[in-house]
Design a protein around this motif. Sequence first.
Motif, PDB file in Angstrom:
ATOM      1  N   UNK A  16       6.682 -12.924  17.284  1.00 36.44           N
ATOM      2  CA  UNK A  16       5.435 -13.377  16.682  1.00 36.44           C
ATOM      3  C   UNK A  16       5.605 -13.804  15.232  1.00 36.44           C
ATOM      4  N   UNK A  17       6.846 -13.746  14.713  1.00 35.30           N
ATOM      5  CA  UNK A  17       7.025 -14.108  13.309  1.00 35.30           C
ATOM      6  C   UNK A  17       6.741 -15.580  13.097  1.00 35.30           C
ATOM      7  N   UNK A  18       5.917 -15.904  12.085  1.00 35.96           N
ATOM      8  CA  UNK A  18       5.614 -17.316  11.838  1.00 35.96           C
ATOM      9  C   UNK A  18       6.807 -18.040  11.258  1.00 35.96           C
ATOM     10  N   UNK A  19       6.788 -19.308  11.288  1.00 31.54           N
ATOM     11  CA  UNK A  19       7.937 -20.096  10.874  1.00 31.54           C
ATOM     12  C   UNK A  19       7.891 -20.451   9.404  1.00 31.54           C
ATOM     13  N   UNK A  20       6.765 -20.254   8.778  1.00 30.77           N
ATOM     14  CA  UNK A  20       6.589 -20.607   7.383  1.00 30.77           C
ATOM     15  C   UNK A  20       7.696 -20.052   6.480  1.00 30.77           C
ATOM     16  N   UNK A  21       8.311 -20.934   5.663  1.00 30.59           N
ATOM     17  CA  UNK A  21       9.427 -20.531   4.815  1.00 30.59           C
ATOM     18  C   UNK A  21       9.050 -19.447   3.839  1.00 30.59           C
ATOM     19  N   UNK A  22       7.818 -19.515   3.341  1.00 24.43           N
ATOM     20  CA  UNK A  22       7.372 -18.511   2.381  1.00 24.43           C
ATOM     21  C   UNK A  22       7.315 -17.130   3.020  1.00 24.43           C
ATOM     22  N   UNK A  23       6.801 -17.128   4.224  1.00 19.41           N
ATOM     23  CA  UNK A  23       6.707 -15.847   4.939  1.00 19.41           C
ATOM     24  C   UNK A  23       8.100 -15.294   5.233  1.00 19.41           C
ATOM     25  N   UNK A  24       8.984 -16.229   5.546  1.00 17.32           N
ATOM     26  CA  UNK A  24      10.363 -15.819   5.847  1.00 17.32           C
ATOM     27  C   UNK A  24      10.993 -15.132   4.626  1.00 17.32           C
ATOM     28  N   UNK A  25      10.805 -15.740   3.456  1.00 18.70           N
ATOM     29  CA  UNK A  25      11.338 -15.166   2.229  1.00 18.70           C
ATOM     30  C   UNK A  25      10.705 -13.802   1.967  1.00 18.70           C
ATOM     31  N   UNK A  26       9.402 -13.716   2.276  1.00 12.68           N
ATOM     32  CA  UNK A  26       8.675 -12.467   2.107  1.00 12.68           C
ATOM     33  C   UNK A  26       9.286 -11.364   2.973  1.00 12.68           C
ATOM     34  N   UNK A  27       9.543 -11.742   4.203  1.00 12.94           N
ATOM     35  CA  UNK A  27      10.130 -10.760   5.142  1.00 12.94           C
ATOM     36  C   UNK A  27      11.505 -10.295   4.644  1.00 12.94           C
ATOM     37  N   UNK A  28      12.265 -11.256   4.152  1.00 13.81           N
ATOM     38  CA  UNK A  28      13.595 -10.922   3.612  1.00 13.81           C
ATOM     39  C   UNK A  28      13.504  -9.946   2.453  1.00 13.81           C
TER      40      UNK A  28
END
Length: 377
Positions: A16-28
């Motif tokens: 369910x993880x969104x693809x948005x780059x910002x969210x990805x960086x957030x998750x990292x």
Amino acid sequence: MSPNSNQTQTTIDKKSAPTNGQLKAFINQADQLKQQIRQETLSLAELKQKYLGKNGLFKKLSAQITTFDADQKRQAGQLLNHLKDNLTHYIDNLTKEPLNRQSKIDLTLPGLKSTQGHIHPISQAIEEISDIFEKIGFVRVRYPEVEWDWYAFEAVNMPKNHPSRDEWETFFVDAPSHHDKGKIVLTPHTSNGQVREMERVLKKYGKPPIRMVNIARTYRRQQDVTHTQMFHQFEGLVIDEDINIQHLKGTIDHFVREFYGPNTKSRIRPFHFKFTEPSFEVDFSCSLCDGTGQIEVTDEKGKHQEKCKFCKSGWHEVGGAGMVHPNVLKAGGIDPDKYTGFAFGWGVERTYTLREGLNLDDIRLLYSADLNFLQQF
Ligand code: PHE
């Protein structure tokens, strides 16, 4: 870009993880925080402040959530809850086990000192005695403690079956005899080194002078508060042209002053040894009563003189000495018409235990391996 092509390695539900780059960086970043806190060496209070405090890393990360859309916010919110639980849990666990945390290496603690021993008092005495003689030109040697009868007795003018041998209560080794040198004994004195040293010097230099101090183990069949079956002696031997008794007396005086203190005197009394002629017993003046045998005491009877309990006579007897017997020089291959010499031999244990203040009433303690006793030295 397909909605799922940007899957990241996170702990949240990856499907369910969104693809948005910002969210990805957030998750990292969230993931990194979890790793990072486990590497910290901060105190608990500092940890709390840095991660969960008002301006802490968690707060900073949560602030990013405002930039996300509704769906991302839901994902990020879940992630933040999860992260907060994780960080709090980690810190709580540390508070519960403070000892574990402290048991990590604390580099500011002083190190543990390993216990260090010291050399045995008799070895210390041997070093001191060697030093005193080496400074006046004697060569320190150590001749065998398991010895031929020849060097221990015959060569020093004590023929087989001579009654004088009785005084040297000798241990014999149960081993075959040598055709010239006789039986094997545990040497009862360091005088065995006299002829050995003459042989060594003649072989090396062809002629005297000899100035030897032989310090070695010696053995006699007696054991009581003033004797141990194994003990040590030091033997001095000086051979040259025109050596006389004054040289002997001067050397002994020098030794007692160095070993017992500058006011100590020595005296020699006529005695008998087979290997010296004339022979002497050697005494040194008692340092407690200054050689008077009397000590001033003040008690209920007032001020009066009492016999010195340390020496009883003003003097302590320590060893033997004399002018080397011509037969001994001959046995060592030295011409007694050309050369003369003196020798002395003292017990190391006795010499040492007579030092003022040592007050050792049982010499056997030295070899008892009793640490309570030995650690005092
Ligand atoms: N060897 C003697 C002893 O053991 C001491 C001594 C040495 C005496 C040298 C005279 C000369 O008692």
